[in-house]
Design an enzyme around this catalytic site. Sequence first.
Site, PDB file in Angstrom:
ATOM      1  N   TYR A   4      39.830  25.252  -2.484  1.00  0.00           N
ATOM      2  CA  TYR A   4      39.697  26.641  -2.039  1.00  0.00           C
ATOM      3  C   TYR A   4      39.135  27.544  -3.123  1.00  0.00           C
ATOM      4  CZ  TYR A   4      44.189  27.619  -4.387  1.00  0.00           C
ATOM      5  OH  TYR A   4      45.193  27.764  -5.315  1.00  0.00           O
TER       6      TYR A   4
ATOM      7  N   HIS B 194      45.149  46.264  23.234  1.00  0.00           N
ATOM      8  CA  HIS B 194      43.768  45.825  23.480  1.00  0.00           C
ATOM      9  C   HIS B 194      42.819  46.880  22.934  1.00  0.00           C
ATOM     10  CE1 HIS B 194      40.301  44.108  25.569  1.00  0.00           C
ATOM     11  NE2 HIS B 194      39.993  45.363  25.937  1.00  0.00           N
TER      12      HIS B 194
ATOM     13  N   ASP C 217      53.890  27.871 -11.439  1.00  0.00           N
ATOM     14  CA  ASP C 217      52.982  26.731 -11.373  1.00  0.00           C
ATOM     15  C   ASP C 217      53.312  25.625 -12.355  1.00  0.00           C
ATOM     16  OD1 ASP C 217      51.734  28.336  -9.563  1.00  0.00           O
ATOM     17  OD2 ASP C 217      49.971  28.746 -10.779  1.00  0.00           O
TER      18      ASP C 217
ATOM     19  N   GLY D  79      40.619  21.500 -10.344  1.00  0.00           N
ATOM     20  CA  GLY D  79      42.077  21.498 -10.389  1.00  0.00           C
ATOM     21  C   GLY D  79      42.601  22.134 -11.663  1.00  0.00           C
TER      22      GLY D  79
ATOM     23  N   GLY E  50      33.826  20.627  -7.461  1.00  0.00           N
ATOM     24  CA  GLY E  50      35.095  20.813  -6.781  1.00  0.00           C
ATOM     25  C   GLY E  50      34.956  21.598  -5.495  1.00  0.00           C
ATOM     26  N   GLY E  51      35.444  21.000  -4.386  1.00  0.00           N
ATOM     27  CA  GLY E  51      35.356  21.641  -3.078  1.00  0.00           C
ATOM     28  C   GLY E  51      36.696  22.110  -2.562  1.00  0.00           C
TER      29      GLY E  51
END
Length: 465
Positions: free
Chosen positions: A186, A447, A315, A274, A183-184
């Site tokens: 996140y 800055h 979820d 997943g 699985g690629g």
Amino acid sequence: MPTSRYDALIIGSGQAGNPLATALSKAGRKVAVIEKYLLGGSCINYGCSPTKALLASAERIHHITTAPEYGIKTKGLEIDFKAVVGRKDRIIEEMRAGVEKNLTREATNITVLHGHATFTGARTLRVDLSDGSAQQLTAPLIFINTGTRPSIPSIEGLAESGFLTTNDLLDQKEIPEHLIILGGGYIGLEFSQMFRRFGSRVTIIETSEQLLEREDDDVCAAMQEQLESDGVEFVLGAEVRRVSRNADGIYTLTAHTSTGERRLRGSHLLVATGREPNTDDLGLEAAGIKIDEKGYILVNERLQTNVRGVYALGDVHPGPQFTHISYDDYRVVRDSILHSRRRSAKARPLPYVVFTQPQLGRIGLSEKQAQEEKVDYRVAVMPVQYVGRARETGHTTGLMKVLVDQRNRLLGAAIFCEQGGEIMSMIQLAMAGGLTCDDLQNTVFAHPTWAEALNNLFAKLEKPS
């Protein structure tokens, strides 16, 4: 069995259920929270918090190994991985204790029951408690907040060979020699960089031809380039068809690729393909609650199911699976039930961050989505190496990418750089406040800060080629 009556029943103590219990309690409602596993839900126990705690240790390792680039000499590096995991465990235990204190001591009118709840009707639950007893509960309002679990693909030999889920990997006491990740997405990317920095050899196998399917090609390429520079190996466009494990515990994965069959071997196998909802053992059919083909509970924009008085939060319903979205689910139902204010769970921003180093922060439309929706846009892309703060700190990897419409309103951003999540959040605030790209380009930022990059980024806006 006698029936106990409450004003509200909450199944699951996740990031939506816990604050909702507290809010209802403060409003004088009598609430029962039923938790099958551990208080705090997935985020605290096996999601965001433990993962980010381990990532922090991995980042410290990276600081040490790159110290010579900053003129600092080091004398070797020793990783006490048990201590790394112990630090993570202490953080999680403190957070879990905080949830328990909030629900059981700080709030009134809340009863916490440790056990498994199943519907016996539209308004009733049977709770099989962890001590072996059972109770029957009823309430006019029931909230389902049971979350998800890892989804395991159907691959020959996988179940027999054994494997690690992300839950399991978080509790490993030894560093894997060679970690193979299926699985690629996140989750897989965060674990890949983490364990590579801990010293593992890491290989990611992904069915798609690129990582992070929702992202633009240039963003995916930048992420892959960074992880490859860390030493993570990738096998993309690969379909794993068979898994085996020998007597020495070594896995062999047979994968079909565009160039033919490949065999990959490793000491540990993580399945990160997943997640699926925890709904199959809730007895939803007894209440008549509708689900989709994947088992997610169907809801409307107010998070109501088809059964009056029953809501699904977090979820467990279709949509993005992020802690901050679950928490906003709580706000949607809180405002509706306690304050008579109608909010929609459909019309809300969906920010997220991939916590690799550098981070990938995302908000709004990607360029790919803008093209699919036929939105007239301009785009600006700037390599991070041009940012003064990046050169000074040595964090020169990545890019910043923003989209604006023809009225100079911000449409979306992908910020892949050091503190990318924080910079993305600045852009999200600008979007919420109706600021234009001109406003940001002409804002006087201190800055040298990362924020100052926004002065230059929008100067590169152009029509897509």
